[in-house]
Enzyme design. Structure first.
Site, PDB file in Angstrom:
ATOM      1  N   SER A 131      85.881  -7.182  -1.935  1.00 15.89           N
ATOM      2  CA  SER A 131      86.902  -6.875  -1.138  1.00 15.89           C
ATOM      3  C   SER A 131      87.614  -8.169  -0.959  1.00 15.89           C
ATOM      4  O   SER A 131      87.843  -8.672  -2.092  1.00 15.89           O
ATOM      5  CB  SER A 131      86.418  -6.168   0.163  1.00 15.89           C
ATOM      6  OG  SER A 131      87.399  -6.076   0.967  1.00 15.89           O
ATOM      7  N   TYR A 145      98.360  -4.890  -0.915  1.00 15.04           N
ATOM      8  CA  TYR A 145      97.162  -5.571  -1.195  1.00 15.04           C
ATOM      9  C   TYR A 145      95.901  -5.447  -0.079  1.00 15.04           C
ATOM     10  O   TYR A 145      94.976  -4.900  -0.313  1.00 15.04           O
ATOM     11  CB  TYR A 145      97.398  -6.934  -1.561  1.00 15.04           C
ATOM     12  CG  TYR A 145      96.045  -7.947  -1.904  1.00 15.04           C
ATOM     13  CD1 TYR A 145      95.432  -7.529  -3.138  1.00 15.04           C
ATOM     14  CD2 TYR A 145      95.256  -8.572  -1.093  1.00 15.04           C
ATOM     15  CE1 TYR A 145      94.298  -8.073  -3.528  1.00 15.04           C
ATOM     16  CE2 TYR A 145      94.026  -9.188  -1.522  1.00 15.04           C
ATOM     17  CZ  TYR A 145      93.431  -8.989  -2.713  1.00 15.04           C
ATOM     18  OH  TYR A 145      92.436  -9.791  -3.179  1.00 15.04           O
ATOM     19  N   LYS A 149      92.192  -3.235   0.007  1.00 14.47           N
ATOM     20  CA  LYS A 149      90.989  -3.798   0.400  1.00 14.47           C
ATOM     21  C   LYS A 149      90.352  -3.092   1.567  1.00 14.47           C
ATOM     22  O   LYS A 149      89.102  -3.102   1.773  1.00 14.47           O
ATOM     23  CB  LYS A 149      91.277  -5.343   0.515  1.00 14.47           C
ATOM     24  CG  LYS A 149      91.515  -5.925  -0.780  1.00 14.47           C
ATOM     25  CD  LYS A 149      90.559  -5.806  -1.936  1.00 14.47           C
ATOM     26  CE  LYS A 149      90.796  -6.507  -3.204  1.00 14.47           C
ATOM     27  NZ  LYS A 149      89.829  -6.309  -4.329  1.00 14.47           N
TER      28      LYS A 149
END
Length: 270
Positions: A131, A145, A149
Site C-alpha cells: 500500500s 493515487y 491505495k
C-alpha cells in the site's frame, strides 16, 4: 526452500526485494510486465522470471499455468506492482484514471483472486499487499493515487476475514517516498493555464522529490521488513508502517484529529 511471487519485480522495491530474497535462500518468482525485463535477472540464482500484466486476467492465468509447472507450492505473494498519477481532478483524463485503478487496485484484486485457490489447496499461504502512507493519509494532488491505495487497504482487510479459516495470512505495508525511480516515473496532468494549479503542482512535486532524496535508507528498511513479515506470518490481518515519515504522519493524524492535522497539511503544502 520457500517460494515467493513478486509482481512488478523489474524495478524499485520489487527488484530490490527479489534480489534480497534470492540472496537469502528463497526461490523468487519474479513477474515483469515486458519480456525484455526478464534480462534484469539473467544468471541470478534462485530467480525465475515470468511475464505478467496485472491488469489482464488472461495474462495472469497464463503466467499462473507456467508458474505452477515449475513450482509445486507458493508460500508468499507480494502484490507490489504500482504506478503513480499526479493530477488535479479537473484536468484528469480517462486513460490515466483507468490505468492507475487497473494497476494499483484491480491488479491486486485479480492476482489475489487467481492464486487464492492455490493457497486453499495447500492449506497455507500469505499475501502481502504493498500500500502506501497515501492509503491512510491524504495529501494534495493525490486524489487518484491515494484512492487506489485506500482501496487496497479496505480490500485486504475484507479479504482477510474471508480467508481466515484457510490458514492464509494477509498484510499490508505502508511507507513514504523511497529512493527509487517511482517519483521519476509518475504521470502528470497536462500543464494548465490556471496559475494556482501550476504553482501547486510545482510545490507538491518539489516537496516529494526532496523527501525522496532524503530517504536513502528507506528502501533497505522496506526490504528487510518484507523479509521479516514473510518469515513470521500472522494469522490475523495486520498493517505494517515503515519509515520515519510514514510513522510520524500516522501518529500525528491519530493524536491531533482530522481538523488540526488537516490544518497542518494545508500549511505545509498550500
Amino acid at each position: 526452500m520457500k517460494n515467493i511471487l513478486i509482481t512488478g519485480a523489474a524495478s524499485g522495491i520489487g527488484k530490490e526485494t527479489a534480489l534480497h530474497f534470492a540472496k537469502n535462500g528463497w526461490n523468487v518468482i519474479a513477474t515483469v510486465h515486458f519480456v525484455h525485463e526478464k534480462e534484469y535477472f539473467n544468471n541470478i540464482p534462485n530467480i525465475k522470471c515470468y511475464t505478467l500484466d496485472v491488469t489482464s486476467s488472461e495474462s495472469i492465468d497464463n503466467a499462473k499455468r507456467e508458474i505452477l509447472k515449475d513450482f509445486d507450492t507458493i508460500d508468499t505473494i507480494i502484490n507490489n506492482a504500482g504506478v503513480g498519477y499526479r493530477s488535479f481532478v479537473e484536468l484528469s483524463d480517462d486513460h490515466n484514471i483507468d490505468n492507475i485503478v487497473n494497476v494499483n487496485w484491480l491488479g491486486v484484486v485479480k492476482v489475489s483472486r487467481a492464486f487464492i485457490p492455490i493457497f486453499r489447496k495447500q492449506k497455507y499461504g500469505q499475501f502481502i499487499n504493498i500500500s502506501s502512507i497515501a492509503g491512510l493519509v491524504n495529501l494534495p494532488l493525490g486524489s487518484f493515487y491515494h484512492s487506489t491505495k485506500q482501496a487496497v487497504e479496505s480490500f485486504s482487510e475484507c479479504m482477510a476475514y474471508e480467508l481466515l479459516d484457510f490458514n492464509i495470512s494477509i498484510a499490508t505495508v505502508q511507507f513514504g517516498s523511497a529512493a527509487t525511480n517511482f517519483q521519476k516515473n509518475v504521470t502528470y496532468s497536462e500543464h494548465s493555464n490556471i496559475k494556482s494549479y501550476n504553482n501547486l503542482m510545482k510545490k507538491i512535486t518539489d516537496l516529494l522529490h526532496k523527501k525522496t532524496a532524503k530517504n536513502v535508507d528507506l528502501t533497505p528498511k522496506i526490504v528487510q521488513k518484507l523479509f521479516s513479515i514473510t518469515e513470521n506470518p500472522t494469522k490475523n490481518f495486520k498493517r505494517y508502517t515503515i519509515g520515519f515519515d510514514a510513522n510520524l504522519m500516522i501518529t500525528l493524524r491519530r493524536a491531533l484529529g482530522y481538523r488540526i492535522f488537516n490544518f497542518i497539511i494545508r500549511k505545509a503544502t498550500l
